[in-house]
Each structure stands twice: as structure tokens, then as C-alpha cells.
Design an enzyme around this catalytic site. Structure first.
Site: not given
Length: 613
Positions: A68, A307, A355, A412, A462
Site C-alpha cells: 500500500h 501420483r 504451505e 483417512d 492416491r
């Protein structure tokens, strides 16, 4: 410059920030004024930069994290002779390069800023490039506000920089005490910031940010510090130099009420020009010429997780292209980035479970000319969405790969399931979104991503899946594959990834029941293959989309948008994950979500009005 000249230059930067904001009728002059002394010292004494060659490999980098305060940056460019008086006064106007927050429309801006807490994480990526890849002595400077020190992403970057001993990185925190609505958390308590930064392993210098001699000495100390990044904590006053606004609340993001009087108080308009130090000569290590990658080849009928195919393909692309780098968030054994890490350890960057830093480092590496592939679970990329959004504003070219997508991951449970990622990435400006269903398709798309522009996303699965395509099959971005076609097809099933295999099973069942269907593998979710979908709609009159994703924003919406131009649309139905999954086997998950072969076949029978008891 002598110290008195530095003070004059700082006053010029303040006056220019006031003038630009006044001409625009908007902006953040007071936030610019607090850091003017810092900017003056950096420009005149420490920055090594060729403004005529912004791509010079040895240029220092300057990231204005407090975006800014762009009037200060543009005033600095005027002092360097990069822009002139007339352009300065186009600030925030239609067509001007001088936007409200800086973007790479200007050749001296590496990355867009303005979403606070992003400048330092991106600069970490640039500093890593300098340290490990370019191996050049350029420094990376970040000018940050004190308000953004509350952002968690800043502390991800602080830890990462210290862990990697980035002594080519200098963070300057403009501690001006005031945020947007009032005082910051720690106000002028420099020691509060210093204790935290020391604890992470940084070298810290505390200074009066309006004492140009002290600021000059702090930059020199940062340059002489080894094996530690340096933070300069500069105590400043917002609106410095104009009594009516200095250190006063309620003036954030507003032009000064009486710009003429303020400019006079600052000493009037000046035309000081700075001869910025030239960068040293130097080139990064030579990179071999790109070659065609020898992609892995998988036999049809074998079962291979996409993957796994991604990991092998990335290793091959890295062997063929020396500017390809890989990053991971401590799940490389799951994403299969570990194959690249073992083959090319010098170009692999472990970001641990951070991340935001993962994506930011990718953006920083891309700004230095590298081609990053950043991988983690698809679900966890949602944590970094703002960084992905700003990467698009930065016009960055990065590849993101999300594994463990959808309910197909199995037991999971929902916290690990990427069920929002297609919607998230499709909504990003200029993005490409790919969702392969088999190993050979994955390998081809991984290679294609390296040559695309903007934000590229690949979704991987997966579990092992049958290889449907031969290794020489082509998969152009924006295309699709028709896997089943008959004369008189009653319905077109549109699927991607794991649901392609379920759709094929359903097609076999339906064919035995006398219901021919078309099956389209829509591996390119964005851009979408509108021609194939329009043809299927015209010939079958009915489309059923099936996706391992929430119904909002994913495959179904991508298909529906093809028919949103006002023409008569085909009959459409959608199967998607509408329940909240629990723990179960992959096949039980697909069935519970209503996207397995049995559910697809039942939906088709309802669509063709053939209810079978």
C-alpha cells in the site's frame, strides 16, 4: 551521498508520495512517509541495480511487502530516473503502470504485493535461488510494515530463512506504530519484535528509522553478517515530516487534507537524481540446453497411481530441463516428489509443513527464472489460496500439484480429502486445471505444464488405477478423450480422474442392459473441451457429470459453463460428493458419495426413463 543529501532525498520521496496521492485523490501517503529515510539510504548507498537492465542476473531485489506504500516506491523510481514527473502523477489512473499496489506491469517489480504478509515469504524463494541456484552475490531486501508482522505466513518465512542461513536476505520492518484502524499490537516496542526474531535465529538491528546515519550503518551491518538473515527494526512515525498528520490516527489510506501546505512544510518539490550503484558482473552457472524428456512408459492394463506417475515424470522433466525445480511440504513420500529429490537434490526444496511458504517460495523462484513444481496434498493447498491468488496477480508461472484428491483416498477421512481444490484453482485468473485418470496421461501432462503460462494445477490420485492409454497417446491441454461411443448413445457421461474408471464400468453394465452411452474423459478441466461437449450434447441430448469433488465449482460447473451462452442447453445432471465423508475403504467412499459405477448406472437409467426393479 552525504548525510544531509540523504535527508534531502528522503524529503523528496515524502513530497512525491504526497503529490502522487493528491493527484489520484487516493492512496497511502502517510505509510510512505514513515519509510522515506529507509528508502533513501537503501537507494543511494546500498542497492546495486541497473534500472536499464531489470533482468541483469546480479541485480539486488527489492520487495515492497507493504504494497500500500506504493507512492514511496514510485517516488524512489523517479529519484532513480526510471520514471519521470509526468508518469508519477498518473498514479492510480486508468492505463497507468503505477497501480495502487505494485505489480510486474513495471519491469522493476518482481512480484505483486498488497496482500500483507506475502513479501517476506516470496523473498525467501528469491534468496534461496541466489544462494543455491544462481550462486550470485545479489541481496534481497524486503520493506515490511509492522502490522503485517501479525501474519502467520511471516513467521513461516522467518523460520525458513533462518533454517537455510539466508544471509543474503534483509528484512526491514517499518515500525510506525499505527495500522489501519489504530495502534498495532506492539506499537513502538522494538524489543517485542526483536525477541521473537532472535528466537528464530535472526540477526537483529534496532534503529531510529529517521536517523539516516543509523539506518546506513544497519544496512552495512546486514551486509557483513554471515549465516544469518538480518532484520532491521526501524522505529518511525507515520506521516513523518508534516505536523498535521505525523503519528496521528485516522489518516490511513487517505491523501493529506492540505497537500500544498504539506509539500511546502517538506521543503517543496525537488528533483534530486540518484546514480544507483551498478550490480557486479556475474552470470549464474550455465544450464544445459533443454531436451525432450524421456517420460516413463506404462503398459496398458497395469495399475499405477497417478501420483506415482507424476513423481517419475517430474524426475524425467527435471533431467531434460535444468531450470525445473521441485518443492514439497514434507509429504514427498506421498506426493512422490521424492523421485525428483533423489535424482536432482540440488534443485529440490523442502518447505516442511508450511504451505504458504511452499507456494511463496515457488513464486520467488519463478521470479528468478526457474520453473517450479510445488506439491502437497490437494486439501492443504487451500491454506495457501491467497498466495495462489496473488501469484496470478504477479503473473507468475508456477506448477501446483495436489495429491490425495477426493473421497477415493479412503479411510483417512475428510480432513485429508481435497474436495474443494478444482473450484479453488478454476477461479484463479488465467489458470490451467488438469485431472488425469491414468499414468501415461499424467506423464504427458506433467511435461506439458512446464511450457504453459500462469498458474497450472495438476490433481493426482492416491490409489492405483488401471492404465487406459498407451505411452504415445497425445493429451493436448484443452482437450478430452472419448472412450466410449455408439450410434444412438442415450447419455454422455463426463468424468475425470478416478470417476473415469467408474464411468467405464457403468458403461459396460449399461451396454449389457441395452443402454448405449458415451464416455468422455475430461482431463482438461480448464480450459475445457467445448467442441467435444457441444458435439456430445447435440448427438445424445443429455449429459451426466461425475466428479470426486464437491458439486460447487468443479467438473460439473466447468461443463455447465459451456452451455451458458443463451443457446438451448442439453438436459444435464450431476453426481458429486454431497455428503460429509467419514472413514471407509475407497470403494465404500465412492459408493457412499454416489459416484461409483453402480450409482452412475442408476442415474443413467433414471435419465433415460428406464427404471429397473
Amino acid at each position: 551521498m552525504e548525510l544531509e543529501e540523504l535527508t534531502e532525498l528522503a524529503q523528496q520521496l515524502r513530497a512525491d508520495a504526497v503529490r502522487a496521492s493528491d493527484a489520484a485523490g487516493s492512496g497511502h501517503p502517510t505509510s510512505s512517509m514513515s519509510a522515506a529515510d529507509i528508502a533513501a539510504v537503501l537507494l543511494a548507498h546500498h542497492l546495486r541495480y541497473d534500472f536499464d537492465r531489470p533482468d541483469h542476473p546480479s541485480n539486488d531485489r527489492l520487495v515492497l511487502s507493504k504494497g500500500h506504500a506504493s507512492p514511496l516506491l514510485y517516488a524512489l523510481y523517479r529519484a532513480a530516473g526510471a520514471i519521470d514527473e509526468d508518469e508519477l502523477l498518473t498514479y492510480r489512473t486508468l492505463g497507468s503502470r503505477l497501480e495502487g499496489h505494485p505489480t510486474p506491469r513495471l519491469p522493476w517489480v518482481d512480484v505483486a504485493t498488497g496482500s500483507l504478509g506475502q513479501g517476506l515469504p516470496v523473498a525467501v524463494g528469491m534468496a534461496l535461488a541466489g544462494q543455491r541456484l544462481d550462486r550470485l552475490p545479489y541481496r534481497v531486501y524486503v520493506l515490511s510494515g509492522d502490522s503485517e508482522m501479525a501474519e502467520g505466513s511471516v513467521w513461516e518465512a522467518v523460520e525458513h530463512a533462518a533454517y537455510n542461513h539466508l544471509d543474503n536476505l534483509t528484512l526491514v520492518v517499518d515500525v510506525n506504530r499505527l495500522g489501519q484502524r489504530g495502534p498495532t499490537r506492539h506499537e513502538h516496542d522494538l524489543d517485542a519484535y526483536a525477541r521473537r526474531l532472535h528466537a528464530f535465529g535472526w540477526h537483529v538491528v534496532e534503529v531510529d528509522g529517521h536517523d539516516v546515519r543509523a539506518v546506513d550503518a544497519a544496512f552495512a551491518e546486514a551486509r557483513s553478517t554471515t549465516r544469518q538473515p538480518t532484520a532491521i527494526l526501524a522505529r518511525t512515525h507515520k506521516g513523518r515530516g508534516v505536523e498535521a498528520v505525523e503519528d496521528r490516527e485516522g489518516l490511513h489510506g487517505k491523501p493529506l487534507p492540505d497537500a500544498g501546505t504539506a509539500i511546502a512544510e517538506l521543503g517543496g518539490v525537488r528533483n534530486i537524481r540518484v546514480r544507483v550503484q551498478a550490480p557486479p558482473d556475474g552470470e549464474p552457472p550455465a544450464v544445459p540446453r533443454d531436451t525432450e524428456p524421456e517420460l516413463p512408459r506404462f503398459d496398458t492394463g497395469d495399475e499405477v497411481a497417478t501420483r506415482t506417475a507424476y513423481g517419475h515424470a517430474l524426475e524425467a522433466v527435471g533431467s531434460a530441463r535444468g531450470r525445473v525445480v521441485a518443492l514439497d511440504a514434507e509429504v514427498s513420500d506421498s506426493t512422490r516428489t521424492e523421485f525428483f529429490a533423489k535424482a536432482h537434490p540440488d534443485r529440490y526444496f523442502e518447505c516442511y509443513i508450511a504451505e504458504q511458504q511452499l507456494v511463496a517460495a515457488a513464486v520467488g523462484l519463478a521470479a528468478r527464472g526457474y520453473v517450479p513444481y510445488a506439491s502437497t496434498f490437494a486439501a492443504f493447498l487451500t491454506r495457501a489460496h491467497d498466495f495462489i491468488r496473488m501469484a496470478a496477480v504477479s503473473r507468475a508461472g508456477i506448477n501446483l500439484v495436489g495429491s490425495h484428491a477426493g473421497v477415493a483416498i479412503g479411510p483417512d477421512g475428510p480432513s485429508q480429502m481435497g474436495l474443494e481444490d478444482l473450484a479453488m484453482l478454476r477461479s484463479v485468473h488465467g489458470s490451467t486445471v488438469l485431472y488425469p485418470c491414468d499414468a501415461n496421461q499424467t506423464a504427458r501432462l506433467v511435461a506439458a505444464m512446464a511450457d504453459l503460462d500462469g498458474i497450472r494445477y495438476l490433481r493426482t490420485t492416491r490409489g492405483d488405477l488401471p492404465v487406459l492409454y498407451g505411452p504415445d497417446e497425445e493429451f493436448p491441454v484443452g482437450g478430452s478423450k472419448v472412450l466410449r461411443r455408439h450410434d444412438g448413445d442415450k447419455v454422455t457421461i463426463v468424468a475425470a480422474g478416478v470417476t473415469v474408471h467408474e464411468a467405464l464400468k457403468a458403461a459396460d453394465v449399461l451396454e449389457r442392459d441395452g443402454i448405449p452411452v458415451r464416455v468422455v474423459d475430461l482431463y482438461s478441466v480448464k480450459p475445457v473441451d467445448a467442441d467435444t461437449l457441444n458435439e456430445a450434447a447435440a448427438q445424445t441430448g443429455c449429459l451426466l457429470t461425475v466428479e470426486d469433488h464437491h458439486p460447487e465449482g468443479g467438473l460439473g460447473d466447468a461443463v455447465a459453463e459451456v452451455f451458458s451462452d443463451g443457446r438451448p442447453a442439453p438436459r444435464m445432471a450431476r453426481l458429486a460428493v454431497r455428503n460429509m465423508p467419514t472413514s471407509a475403504s475407497p470403494q465404500e467412499q465412492l459408493h457412499a458419495a454416489g459416484i461409483d459405477a453402480e450409482s452412475i448406472a442408476a442415474a443413467v437409467k433414471l435419465l433415460v426413463e428406464r427404471v429397473v426393479a
